[in-house]
Write a protein that holds these residues in place. Structure first.
Motif, PDB file in Angstrom:
ATOM      1  N   THR A 169      37.389   4.397 -17.496  1.00 20.48           N
ATOM      2  CA  THR A 169      37.297   4.610 -18.477  1.00 20.48           C
ATOM      3  C   THR A 169      36.139   5.632 -19.303  1.00 20.48           C
ATOM      4  OG1 THR A 169      37.295   2.923 -20.495  1.00 20.48           O
ATOM      5  CG2 THR A 169      35.474   2.856 -19.020  1.00 20.48           C
ATOM      6  N   GLU A 170      35.835   5.488 -20.799  1.00 20.52           N
ATOM      7  CA  GLU A 170      35.357   6.867 -21.327  1.00 20.52           C
ATOM      8  C   GLU A 170      33.554   6.613 -21.136  1.00 20.52           C
ATOM      9  OE1 GLU A 170      33.975   9.913 -23.751  1.00 20.52           O
ATOM     10  OE2 GLU A 170      33.627   7.704 -24.263  1.00 20.52           O
ATOM     11  N   GLY A 171      33.795   5.679 -21.774  1.00 18.69           N
ATOM     12  CA  GLY A 171      32.243   4.434 -20.971  1.00 18.69           C
ATOM     13  C   GLY A 171      30.956   5.922 -22.806  1.00 18.69           C
ATOM     14  N   THR A 172      31.605   6.055 -23.890  1.00 22.91           N
ATOM     15  CA  THR A 172      30.579   6.460 -24.995  1.00 22.91           C
ATOM     16  C   THR A 172      31.475   6.358 -26.394  1.00 22.91           C
ATOM     17  OG1 THR A 172      31.338   8.784 -25.261  1.00 22.91           O
ATOM     18  CG2 THR A 172      29.297   8.592 -23.540  1.00 22.91           C
ATOM     19  N   TYR A 173      32.383   5.403 -26.169  1.00 24.73           N
ATOM     20  CA  TYR A 173      33.371   5.274 -27.156  1.00 24.73           C
ATOM     21  C   TYR A 173      33.627   3.748 -27.660  1.00 24.73           C
ATOM     22  CZ  TYR A 173      37.626   6.150 -28.993  1.00 24.73           C
ATOM     23  OH  TYR A 173      38.599   6.492 -30.201  1.00 24.73           O
ATOM     24  N   ALA A 174      32.142   3.331 -28.397  1.00 19.95           N
ATOM     25  CA  ALA A 174      31.817   1.967 -28.820  1.00 19.95           C
ATOM     26  C   ALA A 174      32.965   1.677 -29.801  1.00 19.95           C
ATOM     27  CB  ALA A 174      30.365   1.770 -29.027  1.00 19.95           C
ATOM     28  N   PRO A 175      33.448   0.689 -30.149  1.00 16.97           N
ATOM     29  CA  PRO A 175      33.254  -0.307 -29.161  1.00 16.97           C
ATOM     30  C   PRO A 175      34.249  -0.480 -28.025  1.00 16.97           C
ATOM     31  CG  PRO A 175      34.606  -1.224 -31.273  1.00 16.97           C
ATOM     32  CD  PRO A 175      34.262   0.526 -31.156  1.00 16.97           C
ATOM     33  N   TRP A 176      34.874   0.665 -27.602  1.00 21.87           N
ATOM     34  CA  TRP A 176      35.901   0.353 -26.350  1.00 21.87           C
ATOM     35  C   TRP A 176      35.067   0.426 -25.213  1.00 21.87           C
ATOM     36  CZ3 TRP A 176      39.421  -1.273 -29.329  1.00 21.87           C
ATOM     37  CH2 TRP A 176      39.428  -0.899 -30.623  1.00 21.87           C
ATOM     38  N   PHE A 202      31.427   1.605 -23.514  1.00 28.32           N
ATOM     39  CA  PHE A 202      29.905   2.068 -23.859  1.00 28.32           C
ATOM     40  C   PHE A 202      28.927   1.204 -23.172  1.00 28.32           C
ATOM     41  CE2 PHE A 202      30.413  -1.476 -26.573  1.00 28.32           C
ATOM     42  CZ  PHE A 202      29.844  -2.635 -26.646  1.00 28.32           C
ATOM     43  N   VAL A 203      27.739   2.154 -22.509  1.00 32.40           N
ATOM     44  CA  VAL A 203      27.088   1.357 -21.742  1.00 32.40           C
ATOM     45  C   VAL A 203      25.887   0.331 -22.465  1.00 32.40           C
ATOM     46  CG1 VAL A 203      24.743   2.445 -19.914  1.00 32.40           C
ATOM     47  CG2 VAL A 203      26.460   3.390 -20.484  1.00 32.40           C
ATOM     48  N   ASP A 204      25.477  -0.907 -22.323  1.00 27.98           N
ATOM     49  CA  ASP A 204      24.884  -1.485 -22.813  1.00 27.98           C
ATOM     50  C   ASP A 204      23.257  -1.461 -23.058  1.00 27.98           C
ATOM     51  OD1 ASP A 204      24.166  -3.204 -20.900  1.00 27.98           O
ATOM     52  OD2 ASP A 204      25.213  -4.790 -21.210  1.00 27.98           O
ATOM     53  N   GLU A 205      22.287  -1.461 -23.304  1.00 31.16           N
ATOM     54  CA  GLU A 205      20.793  -2.170 -23.259  1.00 31.16           C
ATOM     55  C   GLU A 205      20.753  -2.058 -21.597  1.00 31.16           C
ATOM     56  OE1 GLU A 205      21.942  -5.536 -24.662  1.00 31.16           O
ATOM     57  OE2 GLU A 205      22.514  -4.232 -25.924  1.00 31.16           O
ATOM     58  N   LYS A 206      21.390  -2.464 -20.903  1.00 31.20           N
ATOM     59  CA  LYS A 206      20.614  -2.790 -19.682  1.00 31.20           C
ATOM     60  C   LYS A 206      21.543  -2.152 -18.445  1.00 31.20           C
ATOM     61  CE  LYS A 206      20.549  -8.125 -20.185  1.00 31.20           C
ATOM     62  NZ  LYS A 206      20.822  -9.959 -20.100  1.00 31.20           N
ATOM     63  N   GLY A 207      22.173  -1.391 -18.983  1.00 26.75           N
ATOM     64  CA  GLY A 207      22.797  -0.238 -18.064  1.00 26.75           C
ATOM     65  C   GLY A 207      23.866  -0.413 -18.329  1.00 26.75           C
ATOM     66  N   ASN A 208      25.352  -1.796 -18.195  1.00 28.55           N
ATOM     67  CA  ASN A 208      26.131  -2.126 -17.753  1.00 28.55           C
ATOM     68  C   ASN A 208      27.409  -1.258 -18.680  1.00 28.55           C
ATOM     69  OD1 ASN A 208      24.848  -3.298 -16.123  1.00 28.55           O
ATOM     70  ND2 ASN A 208      24.686  -5.023 -17.631  1.00 28.55           N
ATOM     71  N   LEU A 209      28.140  -0.883 -18.074  1.00 30.83           N
ATOM     72  CA  LEU A 209      29.386  -0.699 -18.701  1.00 30.83           C
ATOM     73  C   LEU A 209      29.911  -2.257 -19.861  1.00 30.83           C
ATOM     74  CD1 LEU A 209      30.543   2.437 -18.958  1.00 30.83           C
ATOM     75  CD2 LEU A 209      32.791   1.557 -16.844  1.00 30.83           C
ATOM     76  N   THR A 210      30.610  -1.382 -20.559  1.00 27.96           N
ATOM     77  CA  THR A 210      30.856  -3.061 -21.612  1.00 27.96           C
ATOM     78  C   THR A 210      31.945  -2.193 -22.038  1.00 27.96           C
ATOM     79  OG1 THR A 210      30.598  -5.278 -22.680  1.00 27.96           O
ATOM     80  CG2 THR A 210      29.664  -2.899 -23.019  1.00 27.96           C
ATOM     81  N   GLY A 211      32.738  -2.889 -23.511  1.00 25.32           N
ATOM     82  CA  GLY A 211      33.351  -2.620 -24.044  1.00 25.32           C
ATOM     83  C   GLY A 211      34.868  -3.797 -24.449  1.00 25.32           C
ATOM     84  N   TRP A 212      35.819  -3.601 -25.230  1.00 19.07           N
ATOM     85  CA  TRP A 212      36.746  -3.676 -25.156  1.00 19.07           C
ATOM     86  C   TRP A 212      37.926  -3.095 -24.760  1.00 19.07           C
ATOM     87  CZ3 TRP A 212      41.658  -1.991 -26.218  1.00 19.07           C
ATOM     88  CH2 TRP A 212      42.674  -3.449 -26.545  1.00 19.07           C
ATOM     89  N   ASP A 213      37.626  -1.862 -23.924  1.00 20.01           N
ATOM     90  CA  ASP A 213      38.389  -1.767 -22.956  1.00 20.01           C
ATOM     91  C   ASP A 213      38.033  -2.013 -21.664  1.00 20.01           C
ATOM     92  OD1 ASP A 213      40.953   0.093 -23.915  1.00 20.01           O
ATOM     93  OD2 ASP A 213      39.660   1.268 -24.469  1.00 20.01           O
ATOM     94  N   VAL A 214      37.036  -1.954 -21.517  1.00 20.81           N
ATOM     95  CA  VAL A 214      36.423  -3.008 -19.721  1.00 20.81           C
ATOM     96  C   VAL A 214      36.668  -4.485 -19.509  1.00 20.81           C
ATOM     97  CG1 VAL A 214      34.379  -3.234 -19.138  1.00 20.81           C
ATOM     98  CG2 VAL A 214      34.799  -1.154 -20.355  1.00 20.81           C
ATOM     99  N   ASP A 215      36.385  -4.719 -21.060  1.00 22.29           N
ATOM    100  CA  ASP A 215      36.855  -6.004 -21.063  1.00 22.29           C
ATOM    101  C   ASP A 215      38.606  -6.472 -20.607  1.00 22.29           C
ATOM    102  OD1 ASP A 215      33.956  -7.216 -21.159  1.00 22.29           O
ATOM    103  OD2 ASP A 215      34.747  -7.751 -22.853  1.00 22.29           O
ATOM    104  N   ILE A 216      39.751  -6.053 -20.451  1.00 25.39           N
ATOM    105  CA  ILE A 216      41.082  -5.579 -21.082  1.00 25.39           C
ATOM    106  C   ILE A 216      41.160  -5.268 -19.364  1.00 25.39           C
ATOM    107  CG2 ILE A 216      43.251  -4.337 -21.199  1.00 25.39           C
ATOM    108  CD1 ILE A 216      42.348  -6.788 -23.445  1.00 25.39           C
ATOM    109  N   ALA A 217      40.611  -4.557 -18.868  1.00 30.47           N
ATOM    110  CA  ALA A 217      40.354  -3.783 -17.496  1.00 30.47           C
ATOM    111  C   ALA A 217      40.359  -4.932 -17.082  1.00 30.47           C
ATOM    112  CB  ALA A 217      39.836  -3.022 -17.735  1.00 30.47           C
ATOM    113  N   LYS A 218      39.361  -5.690 -17.104  1.00 30.26           N
ATOM    114  CA  LYS A 218      39.171  -7.370 -16.143  1.00 30.26           C
ATOM    115  C   LYS A 218      39.753  -7.703 -16.414  1.00 30.26           C
ATOM    116  CE  LYS A 218      33.493  -6.168 -16.401  1.00 30.26           C
ATOM    117  NZ  LYS A 218      32.762  -6.582 -17.541  1.00 30.26           N
ATOM    118  N   ALA A 219      40.728  -8.220 -16.988  1.00 30.79           N
ATOM    119  CA  ALA A 219      41.661  -9.333 -17.280  1.00 30.79           C
ATOM    120  C   ALA A 219      42.835  -9.484 -16.694  1.00 30.79           C
ATOM    121  CB  ALA A 219      41.816  -9.445 -18.939  1.00 30.79           C
TER     122      ALA A 219
END
Length: 257
Positions: A34-41, A43-60
């Protein structure tokens, strides 16, 4: 002896039937970019974890395919070359389907609609046609469909390209560019929702189609048809079982399709 053979035959037929009814399972783990700097799709959260809509879709999708997945961040300009080089197996990054990209990768069914729109100082550019923006500095993410659109149509404007989507936003605030062109929803819920963007807004009309594509889809290599089949089946499943809407409602107050 005859009864034992009958029982053995019945058991064998039962196993075949159960196998036909069960969902096929991928035989390998998957690596997803995924891209990683494209919030909200993505991005890296304050804990350093890759997150966002695309990340959650990928996990699903991985859950539906019953496969272990590793999701990695990749700069946009190199995301298709990385897939073709087999650094990862698929791209889940709100990628717009275009004819040019179809020549390089195989796309899943659409999983998100998309339009693009300019962002500038509020009320500054009601007309965003190429003639109206002649001589203006326009920021855009390098290698994006918006980059192609500007290159093809805004030949009298100065196109300023950036590796990360956040960079043109900072330059717009600083006055180093006059406008930026990006995904409309991304701008609405990302940059324009921040205090720093209080004086900026969407300007002109929405743009879609042509080089701006046919919506967003997931990309895999053309030589991996079995994975593409699994991805499409998994998308069908999350559309039907509510997981797609559940992920979307986490980030947006409106539907994406």
């Amino acid at each position: 002896m005859m009864e034992f053979r009958k029982l053995k035959s019945v058991l064998a037929m039962s196993v075949v039937a159960l196998g036909a009814l069960s969902t096929p399972v991928m035989a390998r783990d998957l690596r997803i970019a995924t891209e990683g700097t494209y919030a909200p799709w993505s991005f890296v959260d304050e804990k350093g974890n890759l997150t966002g809509w695309d990340v959650d879709i990928a996990k699903a999708l991985c859950e539906e395919m019953k496969v272990k997945c590793q999701i990695v961040a990749q700069e946009w300009d190199g995301i298709i070359p990385g897939l073709l080089a087999k650094k990862y197996d698929m791209i889940v990054a709100s990628m717009t389907v275009t004819e040019k990209r179809k020549q390089q990768v195989a796309f899943s069914q659409k999983y998100k609609n998309t339009t693009s729109q300019f962002v500038a100082a509020k009320g500054s550019y009601p007309d965003t046609s190429p003639a109206a923006l002649a001589g203006k500095r326009i920021g855009v993410q390098r290698g994006s469909s918006q980059d192609t659109f500007l290159t093809d149509n805004y030949k009298d404007s100065e196109i300023v390209r950036y590796d990360k989507t956040t960079d043109p936003e900072m330059d717009l605030i600083a006055g180093r560019i006059d406008l930026l062109l990006a995904n409309r929803v991304t701008s609405m819920v990302g940059f324009l929702a921040t205090p720093e963007a209080a004086n900026f807004g969407l300007v002109g009309k929405e743009y879609s189609g042509g080089v701006l594509g046919e919506g967003n889809a997931i990309a895999v290599r053309k030589d991996d048809p079995e994975l593409l089949k699994q991805v499409n089946s998994a998308l069908d499943a999350i559309f039907k079982n509510g997981k797609y809407d559940q992920v979307t409602s986490k980030y947006f107050k409106f539907k994406l399709m």
